[in-house]
Design an enzyme around this catalytic site. Sequence first.
Site, PDB file in Angstrom:
ATOM      1  N   TYR A  20      37.024  35.986  29.970  1.00 31.41           N
ATOM      2  CA  TYR A  20      36.831  34.667  30.952  1.00 31.41           C
ATOM      3  C   TYR A  20      36.492  35.448  32.493  1.00 31.41           C
ATOM      4  O   TYR A  20      35.371  34.924  33.011  1.00 31.41           O
ATOM      5  CB  TYR A  20      38.105  34.035  30.909  1.00 31.41           C
ATOM      6  CG  TYR A  20      37.953  32.684  31.781  1.00 31.41           C
ATOM      7  CD1 TYR A  20      37.008  31.333  31.277  1.00 31.41           C
ATOM      8  CD2 TYR A  20      38.595  32.734  33.161  1.00 31.41           C
ATOM      9  CE1 TYR A  20      37.363  30.505  32.014  1.00 31.41           C
ATOM     10  CE2 TYR A  20      38.321  31.475  33.735  1.00 31.41           C
ATOM     11  CZ  TYR A  20      37.800  30.459  33.474  1.00 31.41           C
ATOM     12  OH  TYR A  20      37.594  29.257  34.196  1.00 31.41           O
TER      13      TYR A  20
ATOM     14  N   SER B 132      34.965  30.538  38.959  1.00 31.43           N
ATOM     15  CA  SER B 132      36.609  30.253  38.813  1.00 31.43           C
ATOM     16  C   SER B 132      37.013  31.077  39.844  1.00 31.43           C
ATOM     17  O   SER B 132      36.421  32.379  40.473  1.00 31.43           O
ATOM     18  CB  SER B 132      37.010  30.526  37.508  1.00 31.43           C
ATOM     19  OG  SER B 132      38.367  30.912  37.402  1.00 31.43           O
TER      20      SER B 132
END
Length: 275
Positions: free
Chosen positions: A167, A154
């Site tokens: 995350y 990401s």
Amino acid sequence: MGRLAGKIAVVTGAARGIGRAQAIRFAHEGADVLAIDVCTQVETTVTPPATEADLRQTADAVRAEGQRAIEVVADVRDRDALAAAVDAAVAEWGGIDIVCATAGITSSAPATAMSEEQWRTMLDVNLTGVWTTCAVTAPHLIARGGGSMVLTSSIAGLRGLVGVAHYTAAKHGVVGLMRSLAAELAPHGVRVNTVHPTNVDTPMIQNPAVRAKFRPDLADPTREEFAAAARTMNLLPIPWIEPEDVANAALFLASDEARYITSVALPVDAGATQK
């Protein structure tokens, strides 16, 4: 067409979103696909879960491209189940050539206020699950004489994001894992790279919880109101990219066009990591 002719790919998180796009794109280019997804709600998450029907739709779309598909419901945290799925596909098809570790979850909380369960679940799925996927597939790639692993990270694997420290930590960890695996597996002809999407137009962001985080000024933000806020993250004037954009990057990394590319973190981010 035919850039992956004769290849066999394993895709986790394949029921929808990026994983589904990868499975279909790879099939369009000639690959057979083992499609794996947990197909149930993961604890601590609020994203609507994928279903077994979603996974069947992915497999049917692969077959519609003229390729073989096997769909398996399995949790990337369950090494035995994951290994059994991969081993069964190898026994039926003769090997694997490509691995896309795409399964992942999201949740949100301040770094010092999130629960231990939130932290552990995120790391277990988004980092350990990627490692497990690589661990059970690497021997088969080696036996095949080489191949490609594409790990979905990401923009949070390249920069810090507010409200998602768990995350961000997991996605940074995927980059470190990729670099170590690239070094360890290079002698066997296995290439390992990561892709780093900005926001992607999937259920992971298109839900009330995420929209509210982007638009806390509104009681129930619409898709258009969410888009106005999301657009500020990117250099290019778009709020998000499509799953197919990430699948195209993964296709390149999996194909012979990238035969000498390994240990690379490839942004597919509309310039988000430059802001």
